[in-house]
Design a protein around this motif. Structure first.
Motif, PDB file in Angstrom:
ATOM      1  N   ARG A  69      38.437  48.224  38.473  1.00 52.56           N
ATOM      2  CA  ARG A  69      37.184  48.768  37.947  1.00 52.56           C
ATOM      3  C   ARG A  69      37.369  50.194  37.462  1.00 52.56           C
ATOM      4  NH1 ARG A  69      35.361  46.259  42.730  1.00 52.56           N
ATOM      5  NH2 ARG A  69      34.858  48.260  43.734  1.00 52.56           N
ATOM      6  N   GLN A  70      38.203  50.969  38.170  1.00 52.09           N
ATOM      7  CA  GLN A  70      38.434  52.345  37.731  1.00 52.09           C
ATOM      8  C   GLN A  70      39.121  52.369  36.368  1.00 52.09           C
ATOM      9  OE1 GLN A  70      40.089  53.735  41.832  1.00 52.09           O
ATOM     10  NE2 GLN A  70      39.305  55.560  40.808  1.00 52.09           N
ATOM     11  N   PHE A  71      40.131  51.524  36.191  1.00 51.79           N
ATOM     12  CA  PHE A  71      40.810  51.482  34.902  1.00 51.79           C
ATOM     13  C   PHE A  71      39.891  50.905  33.817  1.00 51.79           C
ATOM     14  CE2 PHE A  71      44.627  52.104  37.457  1.00 51.79           C
ATOM     15  CZ  PHE A  71      45.408  52.892  36.629  1.00 51.79           C
ATOM     16  N   THR A  77      41.326  47.195  29.411  1.00 51.89           N
ATOM     17  CA  THR A  77      41.025  45.794  29.664  1.00 51.89           C
ATOM     18  C   THR A  77      41.950  45.327  30.779  1.00 51.89           C
ATOM     19  OG1 THR A  77      40.407  45.410  27.358  1.00 51.89           O
ATOM     20  CG2 THR A  77      40.965  43.477  28.682  1.00 51.89           C
ATOM     21  N   VAL A  78      41.402  44.762  31.842  1.00 45.43           N
ATOM     22  CA  VAL A  78      42.193  44.473  33.037  1.00 45.43           C
ATOM     23  C   VAL A  78      42.060  43.005  33.435  1.00 45.43           C
ATOM     24  CG1 VAL A  78      42.694  45.135  35.415  1.00 45.43           C
ATOM     25  CG2 VAL A  78      41.740  46.832  33.835  1.00 45.43           C
ATOM     26  N   ALA A  91      36.156  40.238  43.555  1.00 44.19           N
ATOM     27  CA  ALA A  91      36.444  41.014  42.350  1.00 44.19           C
ATOM     28  C   ALA A  91      35.718  40.433  41.144  1.00 44.19           C
ATOM     29  CB  ALA A  91      37.946  41.068  42.097  1.00 44.19           C
ATOM     30  N   ARG A  92      35.659  39.113  41.069  1.00 45.65           N
ATOM     31  CA  ARG A  92      34.953  38.490  39.939  1.00 45.65           C
ATOM     32  C   ARG A  92      33.479  38.860  39.932  1.00 45.65           C
ATOM     33  NH1 ARG A  92      37.925  33.735  41.871  1.00 45.65           N
ATOM     34  NH2 ARG A  92      39.878  33.612  40.684  1.00 45.65           N
ATOM     35  N   THR A  93      32.875  39.016  41.113  1.00 43.29           N
ATOM     36  CA  THR A  93      31.452  39.383  41.158  1.00 43.29           C
ATOM     37  C   THR A  93      31.210  40.785  40.620  1.00 43.29           C
ATOM     38  OG1 THR A  93      31.465  40.318  43.412  1.00 43.29           O
ATOM     39  CG2 THR A  93      31.137  37.930  43.207  1.00 43.29           C
ATOM     40  N   THR A  94      32.264  41.589  40.523  1.00 40.32           N
ATOM     41  CA  THR A  94      32.128  42.949  39.980  1.00 40.32           C
ATOM     42  C   THR A  94      32.521  43.013  38.507  1.00 40.32           C
ATOM     43  OG1 THR A  94      34.384  43.719  40.514  1.00 40.32           O
ATOM     44  CG2 THR A  94      32.737  43.831  42.268  1.00 40.32           C
ATOM     45  N   GLY A  95      32.762  41.849  37.900  1.00 42.19           N
ATOM     46  CA  GLY A  95      33.057  41.800  36.476  1.00 42.19           C
ATOM     47  C   GLY A  95      34.521  41.815  36.116  1.00 42.19           C
TER      48      GLY A  95
END
Length: 274
Positions: A69-71, A77-78, A91-95
């Motif tokens: 998320r920081q990057f 694009t991560v 992690a998926r729930t945070t996009g």
């Protein structure tokens, strides 16, 4: 400034990546892990991106997506790769887009990236096989950057915490190293990463970058975090409660809070062009 030692006369375990049960135990409480584990310094994010040829990144062992998320928020694009399905789902729930699997055997399906990053996870990857896989998925001139928080606790805090671990976890490997300096223990991890990069044959000479910062923890904040530590993710509730009580009493004796001097250290290398 925290200074890392150049050598370690009595090395710790040289192959933590073999302990898959521990490596894949952190998802037992993914929300707590995400809430309590500290993010990475903004200066580190900026330097890695500035030194990377583009902004398409692969995050190895992305966990709950803290560094992803920081990057992402810095313009990258991560894509994450994570062996623990529970962490991946969080992690998926945070996009963050995440594929589940161990990096060494993960199939990139022909995809390549400008950078491979890994936050507090590369020691769970085979150092040579992981570096070789990173070289395969990096574009020419791409960069591998693995990084860790190295916490330097005050000596009186280390001693108090070590007593608690030895009393309640006498058979745990953690109790054997509880009072060893973190700088010494992490030197093994950092050295393994560097040797793996060199031995893979796919990279230029690795470098280290260091970013120093501090954080003060209250009793409640530290006790909220310690169930996410590798030594405690698999213990029974009664043992966890006993360790928490003992550590909490130690923090109370220190005035209810303590400060950790962190050195966030990056082991990084550019993919060889030939």
């Amino acid at each position: 400034m925290v200074t890392l030692p150049s050598s370690q006369p009595e090395p710790a375990d040289q192959s933590p990546h073999q302990y898959r049960e521990t490596a894949e135990s952190f998802g037992v409480d993914a929300a707590r892990y995400d809430r309590t584990r500290p993010p990475y310094p903004a200066a580190m994010i900026e330097r890695i991106l500035a030194a990377t040829s583009g902004k398409e990144l692969l995050d190895v062992g992305c966990g709950t997506g803290i560094e992803a998320r920081q990057f992402r928020d810095a313009g990258a694009t991560v894509l994450g790769v994570e062996p623990d399905a529970r962490m991946a789902e969080f992690a998926r729930t945070t996009g963050i887009e995440v594929e589940t699997g161990t990096f060494e055997t993960w199939d990139p399906s022909g995809r390549t990236f400008d950078g491979v990053i890994s936050g507090t996870a590369w020691h769970w990857v085979d150092p040579v096989a992981g570096a070789a896989q990173a070289a395969r998925v990096l574009r020419p001139g791409g960069r591998l950057s693995a990084f860790w928080h190295v916490p330097q606790l005050p000596p009186e805090v280390v001693a108090s915490f070590a007593d608690a671990y030895r009393r309640w976890l006498p058979d745990s490997p953690a109790s054997l190293i509880a009072d060893r300096p973190a700088l010494e223990l992490y030197e093994t991890i950092l050295g393994n990463a560097e040797r793996g990069i060199r031995n893979s044959g796919g990279f230029e000479h690795p470098q280290r970058w260091q970013f120093d910062w501090q954080r003060t923890y209250s009793r409640a904040e530290w006790l909220d975090q310690i169930p996410t530590h590798g030594a405690l993710t698999q213990v029974d509730p009664d043992t966890l409660a006993a360790v928490s009580d003992a550590v909490g009493a130690a923090i109370d004796a220190l005035g209810g809070q303590f400060t950790i001097a962190y050195a966030t250290v990056v082991v990084t290398a550019t993919r060889a062009l030939t």
